[in-house]
Motif scaffolding. Sequence first.
Motif, PDB file in Angstrom:
ATOM      1  N   GLU A   1       0.826  -1.205   0.000  1.00  0.00           N
ATOM      2  CA  GLU A   1       0.000   0.000   0.000  1.00  0.00           C
ATOM      3  C   GLU A   1       0.862   1.257   0.000  1.00  0.00           C
ATOM      4  O   GLU A   1       0.559   2.239  -0.681  1.00  0.00           O
ATOM      5  CB  GLU A   1      -0.927  -0.001   1.221  1.00  0.00           C
ATOM      6  N   ARG A   2       1.953   1.225   0.757  1.00  0.00           N
ATOM      7  CA  ARG A   2       2.819   2.398   0.849  1.00  0.00           C
ATOM      8  C   ARG A   2       3.571   2.644  -0.457  1.00  0.00           C
ATOM      9  O   ARG A   2       3.726   3.781  -0.902  1.00  0.00           O
ATOM     10  CB  ARG A   2       3.839   2.202   1.980  1.00  0.00           C
ATOM     11  N   LEU A   3       4.014   1.566  -1.107  1.00  0.00           N
ATOM     12  CA  LEU A   3       4.829   1.694  -2.315  1.00  0.00           C
ATOM     13  C   LEU A   3       4.008   1.717  -3.593  1.00  0.00           C
ATOM     14  O   LEU A   3       4.525   2.042  -4.662  1.00  0.00           O
ATOM     15  CB  LEU A   3       5.851   0.554  -2.382  1.00  0.00           C
ATOM     16  N   GLY A   4       2.728   1.349  -3.508  1.00  0.00           N
ATOM     17  CA  GLY A   4       1.879   1.361  -4.696  1.00  0.00           C
ATOM     18  C   GLY A   4       2.232   0.274  -5.678  1.00  0.00           C
ATOM     19  O   GLY A   4       2.031   0.425  -6.887  1.00  0.00           O
ATOM     20  N   THR A   5       2.765  -0.826  -5.214  1.00  0.00           N
ATOM     21  CA  THR A   5       3.105  -1.964  -6.069  1.00  0.00           C
ATOM     22  C   THR A   5       3.056  -3.241  -5.244  1.00  0.00           C
ATOM     23  O   THR A   5       3.198  -3.194  -4.012  1.00  0.00           O
ATOM     24  CB  THR A   5       4.513  -1.800  -6.686  1.00  0.00           C
ATOM     25  N   LYS A   6       2.823  -4.362  -5.902  1.00  0.00           N
ATOM     26  CA  LYS A   6       2.743  -5.616  -5.177  1.00  0.00           C
ATOM     27  C   LYS A   6       4.121  -6.057  -4.708  1.00  0.00           C
ATOM     28  O   LYS A   6       5.033  -6.239  -5.512  1.00  0.00           O
ATOM     29  CB  LYS A   6       2.122  -6.704  -6.064  1.00  0.00           C
ATOM     30  N   VAL A   7       4.261  -6.223  -3.400  1.00  0.00           N
ATOM     31  CA  VAL A   7       5.537  -6.618  -2.806  1.00  0.00           C
ATOM     32  C   VAL A   7       5.485  -8.103  -2.458  1.00  0.00           C
ATOM     33  O   VAL A   7       4.470  -8.589  -1.962  1.00  0.00           O
ATOM     34  CB  VAL A   7       5.837  -5.781  -1.537  1.00  0.00           C
ATOM     35  N   ASP A   8       6.578  -8.805  -2.741  1.00  0.00           N
ATOM     36  CA  ASP A   8       6.653 -10.231  -2.418  1.00  0.00           C
ATOM     37  C   ASP A   8       7.754 -10.459  -1.391  1.00  0.00           C
ATOM     38  O   ASP A   8       8.645  -9.625  -1.219  1.00  0.00           O
ATOM     39  CB  ASP A   8       6.955 -11.041  -3.687  1.00  0.00           C
ATOM     40  N   VAL A   9       7.698 -11.580  -0.699  1.00  0.00           N
ATOM     41  CA  VAL A   9       8.699 -11.886   0.321  1.00  0.00           C
ATOM     42  C   VAL A   9       9.040 -13.366   0.258  1.00  0.00           C
ATOM     43  O   VAL A   9       8.181 -14.205  -0.019  1.00  0.00           O
ATOM     44  CB  VAL A   9       8.179 -11.510   1.735  1.00  0.00           C
ATOM     45  N   LYS A  10      10.326 -13.676   0.462  1.00  0.00           N
ATOM     46  CA  LYS A  10      10.801 -15.051   0.549  1.00  0.00           C
ATOM     47  C   LYS A  10      11.368 -15.243   1.956  1.00  0.00           C
ATOM     48  O   LYS A  10      12.257 -14.505   2.377  1.00  0.00           O
ATOM     49  CB  LYS A  10      11.900 -15.324  -0.485  1.00  0.00           C
ATOM     50  N   VAL A  11      10.825 -16.211   2.671  1.00  0.00           N
ATOM     51  CA  VAL A  11      11.224 -16.431   4.057  1.00  0.00           C
ATOM     52  C   VAL A  11      11.854 -17.808   4.203  1.00  0.00           C
ATOM     53  O   VAL A  11      11.275 -18.813   3.791  1.00  0.00           O
ATOM     54  CB  VAL A  11      10.023 -16.309   5.017  1.00  0.00           C
ATOM     55  N   ALA A  12      13.065 -17.855   4.772  1.00  0.00           N
ATOM     56  CA  ALA A  12      13.739 -19.122   5.039  1.00  0.00           C
ATOM     57  C   ALA A  12      13.266 -19.679   6.371  1.00  0.00           C
ATOM     58  O   ALA A  12      12.631 -18.982   7.171  1.00  0.00           O
ATOM     59  CB  ALA A  12      15.260 -18.912   5.056  1.00  0.00           C
TER      60      ALA A  12
END
Length: 299
Positions: free
Chosen positions: A260-271
Amino acid sequence: MAKATKKQALGRGLSALLKDPQNDIKSAEDKNADKLVGHIVELELDSIEVNPFQPRTSFNEESLRELASSIRELGVIQPITVRKLDYNQYQLVSGERRFRASRLVGLETIPAYIRIANDQESLEMALVENIQRQDLDPIEISLSYQRLIDEINLTQEQLSERVGKNRSTIANYLRLLKLDPIVQTGMRDGFLSMGHGRALINIEDPQLQLEIYEKIIANSLSVRETEKLVRNLQEGKPESKTAAPALPKNIKKSIKEFSERLGTKVDVKVAKKGNGRLIIPFSSEEDLERLKKIIQGEE
């Protein structure tokens, strides 16, 4: 307590002996060498240089601060090991974390064992001592084994005797160096275990190796699941779909807030260890500049 005081006094006495130019000890045959080698000596930190053969290239800053705090309270419990270069000049063989932490605390001297060794012996001592550490990642161990073989001219059998490991164990570590550099970095960062690496070695195609690496990260695949995936690919079986594990609520919330803050879909990779990567896509150079301004607080 009396015993500790006696040891410190002995160290100071030997330190005085070392500072006498007439008693400069350069070899095991020199006068008073028997009083020096194998004893604990208080050396000035400024007289010690770091070891250029040190196989470990990164030191965790938080861990160093914790060690420095311990040294501030208790002193340096385990002496470092140095080799004598010249009059009042020494080089670290082992104990660089203790050396660095002592500098952080502001100590002027540090207890040390003095060795008389040439460059090759110093390299071998540093590598073997480094391999015995408990906090090394598999790639660091593999690189140390390879350096012992290449620079000390050891066979795998000789290396096995020096480090107290089976030859098959050493061979397994050395094979990890055949992995793509990106995969090796993933192992060093804790995204993959040695078991994952050993499974990926069986994939000769570098591009396919990287594709499987991404799947391991994205789906948090176990070693057994990775082995099965590799085996199926080698046997030509269709790949079974593995559902990605559900992310914790706090991470989902953070992803939503970032998006929402960046105006783009953010993804995350968690180990599995809890560390991970935040992936922020951009569509153009202008979009990248927009994102940078938001992150820097300019928008």
